[in-house]
Design a protein around this motif. Structure first.
Motif, short mmCIF file in Angstrom:
data_model
loop_
_atom_site.label_atom_id
_atom_site.label_comp_id
_atom_site.label_asym_id
_atom_site.label_seq_id
_atom_site.Cartn_x
_atom_site.Cartn_y
_atom_site.Cartn_z
N LEU A 176 0.96 -1.38 -0.39
CA LEU A 176 0.21 -0.06 -0.24
C LEU A 176 0.87 1.74 0.13
CD1 LEU A 176 -2.61 -0.98 2.90
CD2 LEU A 176 -2.91 -1.03 0.60
N PHE A 177 1.85 1.22 0.36
CA PHE A 177 2.79 2.11 0.51
C PHE A 177 3.63 2.28 -1.52
CE2 PHE A 177 4.63 1.12 4.94
CZ PHE A 177 2.77 1.47 5.63
N PHE A 178 2.77 4.05 -2.00
CA PHE A 178 2.68 3.20 -3.34
C PHE A 178 4.40 4.04 -3.28
CE2 PHE A 178 1.00 7.20 -1.89
CZ PHE A 178 0.76 8.20 -1.89
N TRP A 179 4.13 5.15 -2.99
CA TRP A 179 5.91 6.02 -3.29
C TRP A 179 7.00 4.83 -2.55
CZ3 TRP A 179 2.79 5.89 1.15
CH2 TRP A 179 3.03 5.18 2.79
N THR A 180 6.82 3.22 -2.37
CA THR A 180 7.91 2.42 -2.47
C THR A 180 7.64 1.15 -3.78
OG1 THR A 180 6.84 1.07 -1.37
CG2 THR A 180 8.03 2.53 -0.22
N TRP A 181 7.36 1.34 -4.62
CA TRP A 181 6.51 0.76 -5.11
C TRP A 181 7.90 0.85 -6.96
CZ3 TRP A 181 1.09 2.11 -7.16
CH2 TRP A 181 0.12 1.60 -6.22
N ARG A 182 8.00 0.23 -7.36
CA ARG A 182 9.57 -0.34 -8.95
C ARG A 182 8.51 -0.69 -9.63
NH1 ARG A 182 12.57 -3.46 -3.95
NH2 ARG A 182 10.98 -5.27 -4.44
N SER A 183 7.76 0.37 -10.28
CA SER A 183 7.49 0.71 -10.91
C SER A 183 8.13 -0.81 -12.58
CB SER A 183 6.84 1.99 -12.26
OG SER A 183 8.01 2.34 -12.03
N ASP A 184 9.85 0.01 -13.02
CA ASP A 184 10.64 -0.53 -13.65
C ASP A 184 10.79 -2.03 -13.73
OD1 ASP A 184 11.74 -0.54 -11.00
OD2 ASP A 184 13.83 -1.27 -12.25
N ARG A 185 10.10 -2.83 -12.55
CA ARG A 185 10.16 -4.21 -12.59
C ARG A 185 8.30 -5.23 -12.42
NH1 ARG A 185 14.24 -6.07 -10.14
NH2 ARG A 185 13.40 -8.51 -9.80
#
Length: 278
Positions: A263-272
């Motif tokens: 839920l901590f969207f600021w820690t999402w790794r969108s490149d993966r």
């Protein structure tokens, strides 16, 4: 009265909808894909803590291990796959069984604890496996290795379990750069993948493992930070894994989060997101 009857019928229909949805989800998870969240760093850098993927259960067919487990300690729920499908266990066979290939990244049930593990398939039935001075040997031949620079990550607690990475460049303080040597390993069938090394330790110098018929030998890509088939089950390791304990093949990362919660969207790794597993 009509209003109460209508309300009662609506409640019953809602319950039916929930039950049907759960049954459909259970069948889908049993037959096709099972979600898996990476909890540890044993498969870095192929898989990072917080990667979320679906396991392809159709790849190897079905066994008792294909039945889903439901474990929620907070609510005292511990329903294991063996509780539901244990009647299928014991003959080390599968329905519509497929043949795993060397180099596959596989989710399997630990032969003793029953917990789900994810590792790379290194040894097939009949293979002789040995690690000499940190180099994997298969059937008495060293695999091809190519230096590939350094893997770097931040030295900090990772994931919900707050695990700290081990570093080749010694103890590193919070926020520092944690480094590991990286190589590209190519298996006899041509499958190449990255492996990490931290230092010289016992698992870099093993005896010869002869994989029994009907069993498989697994290793983590983060070689010096993986509990795998190099350590026997009696010593807390994985040992040889029977064919019937395979759950499925990991093909693609669907989502990834570096934080304590997805839920901590600021820690999402969108490149993966939607990245293939190699």
């Amino acid at each position: 009265m009509a209003s109460k009857a209508k309300s009662g019928n609506s409640f019953v229909e809602t319950i039916k909808t929930i039950v049907y949805a759960l049954l459909i989800a259970g069948v889908f998870r049993t037959l096709f894909f099972q979600p898996f969240w990476i909890p540890s760093g044993s498969m870095k850098e192929t898989l990072l803590i917080g990667d979320f993927l679906f396991v392809n259960k159709m790849a190897y067919g079905y066994s008792y291990a294909s039945c889903p487990s439901l474990i929620i300690p907070r609510f005292g729920i511990d329903i294991d796959a063996e509780d539901v499908c244990g009647w299928m266990k014991g003959d080390n066979t599968r329905i519509l069984g497929g043949t795993p290939e060397r180099g596959d990244v596989v989710v399997f049930r630990h032969p003793v604890s029953g917990r789900d593990f994810i590792k790379r398939l290194i040894g097939l039935p009949g293979d002789r496996i040995q690690v000499k001075d940190g180099v994997l040997h298969i059937n008495d031949t060293a695999v091809q290795l190519e230096d590939n620079g350094v893997f770097e990550e931040t030295a900090e607690a990772q994931g919900p379990q707050r695990l700290r990475p081990r570093c080749e460049n010694g103890p590193v303080g919070d926020g520092g750069v944690c480094q590991k040597s990286r190589q590209i390993e190519t298996l006899p069938n041509g499958v190449s993948h990255k492996i990490l090394n931290i230092g010289n330790q016992a698992s870099d110098h093993t005896g010869v493992y002869t994989v029994p018929e009907g069993y498989y030998f697994f290793m983590g890509d983060n070689r010096d930070n993986s509990s795998d088939s190099r350590l026997p089950q009696s010593a807390g390791g994985v040992g040889y894994v029977p064919y019937e304990n395979l759950i499925g093949r990991a093909d693609r990362i669907m989502f990834s989060s570096a934080g304590r919660s997805m839920l901590f969207f600021w820690t999402w790794r969108s490149d993966r997101f939607f990245k293939g597993v190699e």
